[in-house]
Design an enzyme around this catalytic site. Structure first.
Site, PDB file in Angstrom:
ATOM      1  N   GLY A  15       0.601  -1.421   0.021  1.00 25.21           N
ATOM      2  CA  GLY A  15      -0.135  -0.035   0.036  1.00 25.21           C
ATOM      3  C   GLY A  15       0.812   1.347   0.090  1.00 25.21           C
ATOM      4  O   GLY A  15       1.839   1.421   0.621  1.00 25.21           O
ATOM      5  N   ARG A  76       0.679  -5.140  -6.226  1.00 30.57           N
ATOM      6  CA  ARG A  76       0.881  -6.384  -5.313  1.00 30.57           C
ATOM      7  C   ARG A  76       1.417  -7.326  -6.401  1.00 30.57           C
ATOM      8  O   ARG A  76       1.427  -7.023  -7.825  1.00 30.57           O
ATOM      9  CB  ARG A  76      -0.299  -6.951  -4.933  1.00 30.57           C
ATOM     10  N   CYS A  77       2.439  -8.212  -5.886  1.00 27.75           N
ATOM     11  CA  CYS A  77       3.036  -9.472  -6.930  1.00 27.75           C
ATOM     12  C   CYS A  77       3.087 -10.709  -6.384  1.00 27.75           C
ATOM     13  O   CYS A  77       3.883 -10.943  -5.691  1.00 27.75           O
ATOM     14  CB  CYS A  77       4.419  -8.710  -7.299  1.00 27.75           C
ATOM     15  N   ASP A 107       5.419  -5.523   6.039  1.00 29.87           N
ATOM     16  CA  ASP A 107       6.264  -7.023   6.325  1.00 29.87           C
ATOM     17  C   ASP A 107       6.133  -7.899   5.090  1.00 29.87           C
ATOM     18  O   ASP A 107       7.151  -8.400   4.949  1.00 29.87           O
ATOM     19  CB  ASP A 107       5.183  -7.485   7.480  1.00 29.87           C
ATOM     20  N   THR A 129       4.165   2.180   5.652  1.00 30.32           N
ATOM     21  CA  THR A 129       2.568   1.745   6.026  1.00 30.32           C
ATOM     22  C   THR A 129       1.976   2.740   6.750  1.00 30.32           C
ATOM     23  O   THR A 129       2.487   3.050   7.877  1.00 30.32           O
ATOM     24  CB  THR A 129       2.609   0.477   6.466  1.00 30.32           C
ATOM     25  N   ASP A 131      -0.574   2.146   8.845  1.00 28.59           N
ATOM     26  CA  ASP A 131      -1.169   1.325   9.752  1.00 28.59           C
ATOM     27  C   ASP A 131      -0.379   1.264  11.188  1.00 28.59           C
ATOM     28  O   ASP A 131      -0.878   0.860  12.100  1.00 28.59           O
ATOM     29  CB  ASP A 131      -1.320  -0.291   9.177  1.00 28.59           C
ATOM     30  N   ASP A 133       1.607  -1.019  11.811  1.00 29.19           N
ATOM     31  CA  ASP A 133       1.266  -2.283  12.343  1.00 29.19           C
ATOM     32  C   ASP A 133       3.011  -3.136  12.168  1.00 29.19           C
ATOM     33  O   ASP A 133       2.771  -4.543  12.454  1.00 29.19           O
ATOM     34  CB  ASP A 133       0.478  -3.222  11.723  1.00 29.19           C
ATOM     35  N   ARG A 175      -6.170  -1.922   8.599  1.00 31.23           N
ATOM     36  CA  ARG A 175      -6.341  -3.373   8.524  1.00 31.23           C
ATOM     37  C   ARG A 175      -6.450  -4.025   9.581  1.00 31.23           C
ATOM     38  O   ARG A 175      -7.304  -3.662  10.206  1.00 31.23           O
ATOM     39  CB  ARG A 175      -4.808  -4.010   7.727  1.00 31.23           C
ATOM     40  N   TYR A 254      -9.766   5.413   1.366  1.00 28.61           N
ATOM     41  CA  TYR A 254      -8.486   5.566   0.837  1.00 28.61           C
ATOM     42  C   TYR A 254      -7.964   7.073   0.969  1.00 28.61           C
ATOM     43  O   TYR A 254      -6.878   7.505   0.846  1.00 28.61           O
ATOM     44  CB  TYR A 254      -8.194   5.208  -0.408  1.00 28.61           C
TER      45      TYR A 254
END
Length: 324
Positions: A15, A76-77, A107, A129, A131, A133, A175, A254
């Site tokens: 993200g 993303r991959c 992470d 991020t 978040d 987190d 999240r 978002y």
């Protein structure tokens, strides 16, 4: 013998977060000042596998420190989670002369960086991020901007909630983590804060508090709901049915990822980007840069991934005292 790094690659993965551009800028300019070449990898690991690689210089990052998002884009991959994808990525790095790589993300991005390190590409991760987190660090790039964006939006919702004497459930991102919800709940003076780490699903308790507050003359009620709990719209319908108080759900979404980064996100992201280059210049690999107990430090990637993190208990207890 220390491996000399001559060309550094930089990518953003997962993200997007405000401040990523500040860290990219710091990587590019610090590396150039150390006599290294820099290559930007577009669209994260997906772009690496597609060889979307461009040369970067000081002007490539001019006037970017105040921009939100990431100038390198992100994606993303799933392919990069496979051994074949990881080997292909390492081969492409070597093909383009990239012997050091800075990965900005969460992470999942760190796991990919660790795999590349094991395959001979010196790697350093940065915590990107909103978040908050990532367990190894007290600060993540983008969190400060996200909570300020959410705080300002919640203030506006409170105004209309007060005008209409209604209950508002405002869902924030994060999240599975409740840090944005906790900080905004305290900052916005919410009546209730629902955190994935603490909420037991007792909706009746919320309903009882709304009714009690109404009896003592309170005209509105703000509930900050974390993304990890979700279901804000259906929760609003149930609360309205049980209390008779008009209840609306607002999902901020978002917008919390966008916008110009705050001063803190610009400065901390810049310091982290510069430190990542310093680590690579020293021949280090498989490291992540973190901010811990007021200092910028670094950890082994696997050590960082093995760490756990929870909502600070003292902050949670204070939030309960303040939202009565």
């Amino acid at each position: 013998m220390t491996k000399e790094v001559k060309t550094i690659g930089v990518l953003t993965s997962g993200g997007d977060a405000p401040g990523m551009n500040a860290s990219i800028r710091a990587v590019v300019r610090t590396a150039i000042n150390k006599g290294m070449k820099v290559k930007g990898i577009m669209r994260g690991y997906a772009g690496l596998l597609q060889e979307e690689i461009v040369d970067m210089d000081g002007t490539s990052v001019a006037d970017t420190i105040g921009r939100g998002g990431t100038i390198l884009y992100t994606a993303r991959c799933p392919e990069f989670t496979t051994v074949e994808g990881q080997k292909k990525g390492a081969e492409i790095c070597k093909k383009h002369g990239i012997d050091g790589l800075v990965v900005i993300g969460g992470d999942g991005s760190y796991r990919g960086a660790g795999k590349l390190s094991a395959l001979g590409v010196n790697t350093v991760g940065l915590p990107g991020t909103i978040d908050l987190d990532i367990a190894c660090t007290d600060y993540t790039i983008g969190f400060d901007t996200a909570i300020n964006t959410a705080m300002e939006a919640i203030d506006k919702v409170r105004d209309t909630s007060t005008s209409h004497e209604r209950c508002s459930i405002i869902e924030v991102m994060g999240r599975h983590a409740g840090y944005i919800a906790l900080w905004c709940g305290i900052a916005n003076g919410a009546e209730d804060i629902l955190l994935p780490e603490r909420y037991d699903g007792n909706e009746q308790m919320l309903i009882n508090r709304i009714i009690e507050n109404r009896k003592r003359g309170k005209k509105h009620h703000i509930i900050i709901n974390a993304e990890g709990i979700g279901h804000s719209a259906s929760m609003a319908r149930r609360i309205e049915a049980a209390t008779g108080l008009e209840t609306r759900a607002t999902i901020l979404g978002y917008m919390q990822r966008g916008g110009a980064p705050t001063c803190k996100d610009r400065v901390y992201a810049s310091i982290m980007g510069s430190k990542a280059v310093e680590l690579l210049a020293e021949g280090k690999t498989n490291r992540v840069v973190a901010y811990k107990h007021g200092e910028f430090v670094d950890f082994d990637i696997q050590e960082a991934l093995n760490m756990t993190k929870d909502i600070p208990e003292d902050q949670y207890e204070i939030s309960k005292l303040l939202v009565r």
